[in-house]
Scaffold this motif. Sequence first.
Motif, PDB file in Angstrom:
ATOM      1  N   GLN A   2       0.828  -1.211   0.000  1.00  0.00           N
ATOM      2  CA  GLN A   2       0.000   0.000   0.000  1.00  0.00           C
ATOM      3  C   GLN A   2       0.860   1.257   0.000  1.00  0.00           C
ATOM      4  OE1 GLN A   2      -0.359  -2.582   2.143  1.00  0.00           O
ATOM      5  NE2 GLN A   2      -2.531  -3.132   2.417  1.00  0.00           N
ATOM      6  N   ALA A   3       1.965   1.217   0.743  1.00  0.00           N
ATOM      7  CA  ALA A   3       2.884   2.360   0.752  1.00  0.00           C
ATOM      8  C   ALA A   3       3.533   2.542  -0.611  1.00  0.00           C
ATOM      9  CB  ALA A   3       3.948   2.158   1.828  1.00  0.00           C
ATOM     10  N   VAL A   4       3.830   1.428  -1.295  1.00  0.00           N
ATOM     11  CA  VAL A   4       4.381   1.510  -2.645  1.00  0.00           C
ATOM     12  C   VAL A   4       3.368   2.159  -3.582  1.00  0.00           C
ATOM     13  CG1 VAL A   4       5.157   0.160  -4.634  1.00  0.00           C
ATOM     14  CG2 VAL A   4       5.905  -0.466  -2.330  1.00  0.00           C
ATOM     15  N   ALA A   5       2.111   1.722  -3.494  1.00  0.00           N
ATOM     16  CA  ALA A   5       1.060   2.287  -4.341  1.00  0.00           C
ATOM     17  C   ALA A   5       0.901   3.781  -4.092  1.00  0.00           C
ATOM     18  CB  ALA A   5      -0.261   1.564  -4.099  1.00  0.00           C
ATOM     19  N   ASN A   6       0.926   4.185  -2.829  1.00  0.00           N
ATOM     20  CA  ASN A   6       0.802   5.612  -2.506  1.00  0.00           C
ATOM     21  C   ASN A   6       1.975   6.405  -3.067  1.00  0.00           C
ATOM     22  OD1 ASN A   6      -1.598   5.283  -1.127  1.00  0.00           O
ATOM     23  ND2 ASN A   6      -0.611   5.020   0.862  1.00  0.00           N
ATOM     24  N   ALA A   7       3.167   5.836  -3.011  1.00  0.00           N
ATOM     25  CA  ALA A   7       4.351   6.528  -3.532  1.00  0.00           C
ATOM     26  C   ALA A   7       4.237   6.743  -5.032  1.00  0.00           C
ATOM     27  CB  ALA A   7       5.610   5.729  -3.207  1.00  0.00           C
ATOM     28  N   ILE A   8       3.694   5.767  -5.742  1.00  0.00           N
ATOM     29  CA  ILE A   8       3.490   5.914  -7.187  1.00  0.00           C
ATOM     30  C   ILE A   8       2.431   6.975  -7.461  1.00  0.00           C
ATOM     31  CG2 ILE A   8       2.688   4.759  -9.273  1.00  0.00           C
ATOM     32  CD1 ILE A   8       3.845   2.143  -8.121  1.00  0.00           C
ATOM     33  N   ARG A   9       1.321   6.898  -6.752  1.00  0.00           N
ATOM     34  CA  ARG A   9       0.210   7.820  -6.970  1.00  0.00           C
ATOM     35  C   ARG A   9       0.600   9.268  -6.652  1.00  0.00           C
ATOM     36  NH1 ARG A   9      -2.936   5.342  -3.982  1.00  0.00           N
ATOM     37  NH2 ARG A   9      -4.006   4.052  -5.533  1.00  0.00           N
ATOM     38  N   GLU A  10       1.419   9.446  -5.631  1.00  0.00           N
ATOM     39  CA  GLU A  10       1.790  10.785  -5.164  1.00  0.00           C
ATOM     40  C   GLU A  10       3.039  11.332  -5.848  1.00  0.00           C
ATOM     41  OE1 GLU A  10       2.202  10.193  -0.989  1.00  0.00           O
ATOM     42  OE2 GLU A  10       0.037   9.851  -0.671  1.00  0.00           O
ATOM     43  N   LEU A  11       3.541  10.640  -6.871  1.00  0.00           N
ATOM     44  CA  LEU A  11       4.702  11.068  -7.653  1.00  0.00           C
ATOM     45  C   LEU A  11       5.986  11.099  -6.835  1.00  0.00           C
ATOM     46  CD1 LEU A  11       3.206  13.983  -9.826  1.00  0.00           C
ATOM     47  CD2 LEU A  11       3.176  11.517 -10.259  1.00  0.00           C
ATOM     48  N   ARG A  12       6.018  10.328  -5.762  1.00  0.00           N
ATOM     49  CA  ARG A  12       7.280  10.197  -5.033  1.00  0.00           C
ATOM     50  C   ARG A  12       8.268   9.385  -5.863  1.00  0.00           C
ATOM     51  NH1 ARG A  12       6.725  11.940   0.231  1.00  0.00           N
ATOM     52  NH2 ARG A  12       4.565  12.338   0.864  1.00  0.00           N
ATOM     53  N   VAL A  13       7.726   8.494  -6.693  1.00  0.00           N
ATOM     54  CA  VAL A  13       8.477   7.851  -7.755  1.00  0.00           C
ATOM     55  C   VAL A  13       7.654   8.048  -9.013  1.00  0.00           C
ATOM     56  CG1 VAL A  13       7.431   5.578  -7.314  1.00  0.00           C
ATOM     57  CG2 VAL A  13       9.598   5.732  -8.532  1.00  0.00           C
TER      58      VAL A  13
ATOM     59  N   ALA B 133      -2.090  -1.437  -9.954  1.00  0.00           N
ATOM     60  CA  ALA B 133      -2.477  -1.031 -11.312  1.00  0.00           C
ATOM     61  C   ALA B 133      -3.409   0.171 -11.311  1.00  0.00           C
ATOM     62  CB  ALA B 133      -3.139  -2.205 -12.030  1.00  0.00           C
ATOM     63  N   SER B 134      -4.080   0.420 -10.205  1.00  0.00           N
ATOM     64  CA  SER B 134      -5.040   1.532 -10.138  1.00  0.00           C
ATOM     65  C   SER B 134      -4.377   2.889  -9.933  1.00  0.00           C
ATOM     66  CB  SER B 134      -6.037   1.283  -8.996  1.00  0.00           C
ATOM     67  OG  SER B 134      -5.398   1.394  -7.727  1.00  0.00           O
ATOM     68  N   THR B 135      -3.056   2.913  -9.752  1.00  0.00           N
ATOM     69  CA  THR B 135      -2.398   4.157  -9.361  1.00  0.00           C
ATOM     70  C   THR B 135      -2.210   5.142 -10.507  1.00  0.00           C
ATOM     71  OG1 THR B 135      -0.243   3.072  -9.656  1.00  0.00           O
ATOM     72  CG2 THR B 135      -1.175   3.078  -7.434  1.00  0.00           C
ATOM     73  N   ARG B 136      -1.725   4.685 -11.672  1.00  0.00           N
ATOM     74  CA  ARG B 136      -1.430   5.570 -12.806  1.00  0.00           C
ATOM     75  C   ARG B 136      -1.881   4.875 -14.093  1.00  0.00           C
ATOM     76  NH1 ARG B 136       2.798   9.247 -12.136  1.00  0.00           N
ATOM     77  NH2 ARG B 136       1.722  10.330 -13.831  1.00  0.00           N
ATOM     78  N   PRO B 137      -2.908   5.338 -14.753  1.00  0.00           N
ATOM     79  CA  PRO B 137      -3.481   4.585 -15.879  1.00  0.00           C
ATOM     80  C   PRO B 137      -2.738   4.686 -17.198  1.00  0.00           C
ATOM     81  CG  PRO B 137      -4.721   6.602 -15.507  1.00  0.00           C
ATOM     82  CD  PRO B 137      -3.731   6.501 -14.385  1.00  0.00           C
ATOM     83  N   THR B 138      -1.882   5.681 -17.378  1.00  0.00           N
ATOM     84  CA  THR B 138      -1.296   5.914 -18.697  1.00  0.00           C
ATOM     85  C   THR B 138      -0.017   5.121 -18.925  1.00  0.00           C
ATOM     86  OG1 THR B 138      -2.261   8.142 -18.730  1.00  0.00           O
ATOM     87  CG2 THR B 138      -0.500   7.688 -20.308  1.00  0.00           C
ATOM     88  N   ALA B 139       0.835   5.030 -17.921  1.00  0.00           N
ATOM     89  CA  ALA B 139       2.146   4.382 -18.084  1.00  0.00           C
ATOM     90  C   ALA B 139       1.990   2.873 -18.241  1.00  0.00           C
ATOM     91  CB  ALA B 139       3.040   4.695 -16.883  1.00  0.00           C
ATOM     92  N   VAL B 140       2.179   2.378 -19.446  1.00  0.00           N
ATOM     93  CA  VAL B 140       1.940   0.957 -19.724  1.00  0.00           C
ATOM     94  C   VAL B 140       2.980   0.065 -19.062  1.00  0.00           C
ATOM     95  CG1 VAL B 140       3.273   0.777 -21.861  1.00  0.00           C
ATOM     96  CG2 VAL B 140       1.219  -0.622 -21.563  1.00  0.00           C
ATOM     97  N   ASN B 141       4.163   0.595 -18.736  1.00  0.00           N
ATOM     98  CA  ASN B 141       5.186  -0.199 -18.046  1.00  0.00           C
ATOM     99  C   ASN B 141       4.659  -0.745 -16.723  1.00  0.00           C
ATOM    100  OD1 ASN B 141       6.304   2.134 -19.614  1.00  0.00           O
ATOM    101  ND2 ASN B 141       8.186   0.932 -19.407  1.00  0.00           N
ATOM    102  N   LEU B 142       3.758  -0.007 -16.094  1.00  0.00           N
ATOM    103  CA  LEU B 142       3.149  -0.444 -14.839  1.00  0.00           C
ATOM    104  C   LEU B 142       2.442  -1.783 -15.035  1.00  0.00           C
ATOM    105  CD1 LEU B 142       2.083   0.085 -11.918  1.00  0.00           C
ATOM    106  CD2 LEU B 142       0.226   1.379 -12.972  1.00  0.00           C
ATOM    107  N   PHE B 143       1.614  -1.874 -16.053  1.00  0.00           N
ATOM    108  CA  PHE B 143       0.835  -3.085 -16.295  1.00  0.00           C
ATOM    109  C   PHE B 143       1.724  -4.208 -16.829  1.00  0.00           C
ATOM    110  CE2 PHE B 143      -1.615   0.780 -16.978  1.00  0.00           C
ATOM    111  CZ  PHE B 143      -2.565   0.651 -15.969  1.00  0.00           C
ATOM    112  N   TRP B 144       2.694  -3.838 -17.637  1.00  0.00           N
ATOM    113  CA  TRP B 144       3.660  -4.819 -18.148  1.00  0.00           C
ATOM    114  C   TRP B 144       4.388  -5.506 -17.001  1.00  0.00           C
ATOM    115  CZ3 TRP B 144       9.004  -4.594 -17.494  1.00  0.00           C
ATOM    116  CH2 TRP B 144       9.751  -5.504 -18.234  1.00  0.00           C
TER     117      TRP B 144
END
Length: 345
Positions: free
Chosen positions: A33-44, A85-96
């Motif tokens: 969950q912390a990883v997901a938040n970091a992606i969503r919040e642009l920490r990474v 997968a719900s964090t950033r919909p555009t970056a396809v590398n996420l789903f890959w």
Amino acid sequence: MIPTVEWKDGVVRLLDQSQLPGRVEILDCRDYQAVANAIRELRVRGAPAIGVTAAMGIALGANAVQSTDRQEFVTAIGKIGDHLASTRPTAVNLFWAINRMKQVIELQPNLSIVELKACLVHEAEAICQEDIEMCRTMGRYGAELIQHGQTILTHCNAGALATAGYGTALGVIRAAWESGKNIEVFADETRPVLQGARLTAWELMQDGIPVTLITDNMAGTMMRQGKIHVCVVGADRIAANGDVANKIGTYSVAVLAKAHGIPFYVAAPSSTIDMDTPNGDAIPIEERSREEVLSVHGSPRIAPEDVKIVNPAFDVTPAEYVAGIITERGVFSPDDIAREFSSGR
């Protein structure tokens, strides 16, 4: 450079990019969950880095699953993947990356859960290392397109900070610099989150590569004055027809480059090419918070609070504006993408 993302002592360690350039802070994520938040919040951020981080997030979540029942374990991994997968919909590398991690389980039906957990960590670390190697390889291909004495315009941040290391667009620039070419860089500030100002300028300065920061609306004038010779940007998704989704403002740069006869290149690993997306119109575009536009990196409001705001994080550059797509497999015209990558990644 401090690693953008790494697996360290059972946690996912991130360089917190939301604090740059003012502070260099490390964020330790101890659950998915912390990883997901970091992606969503642009920490990474940055498509390749998001993919690597998501892979490590799945490994982290898997290690926390207590069940000894294989089906329950598989179900838990599916839920972890869906959350990431719900964090950033555009970056396809996420789903890959998420799909690649799930395949580890699918392809190892006879392993115990303990063994599967170890395999998932190994796979996430492999994805991380592969990303660095791909960036270095595409950097060498792209450097051949850069001439001694040229000035390169880039938009947003497609450097080591956007990947596991070295970078895509900035990897091309790094490779050209390391080969001895005397080059300079113009970096767009990249409103509204200022990745160019905060990250690209900082990153290039760390390497001693000459960089000049400009506001986004200065690019056309710089081109007209002959101060820019080539444009190199990254990508968050490349459609099968060669259309490219990248940080908002990229399309404007491409149009300006075309008008001034300046080649516009896109650098991205093959994991960014989405053969399931036929063209740019089919790419989902993330709409982000209005607060990003109402203030500048935490400043007091710069607009009336109740003003109507749209804030798409990305735009799509049609293939006709792209001179070449630089990958770890070589440089291709947009027309070549479907043929060269149709067999999968």
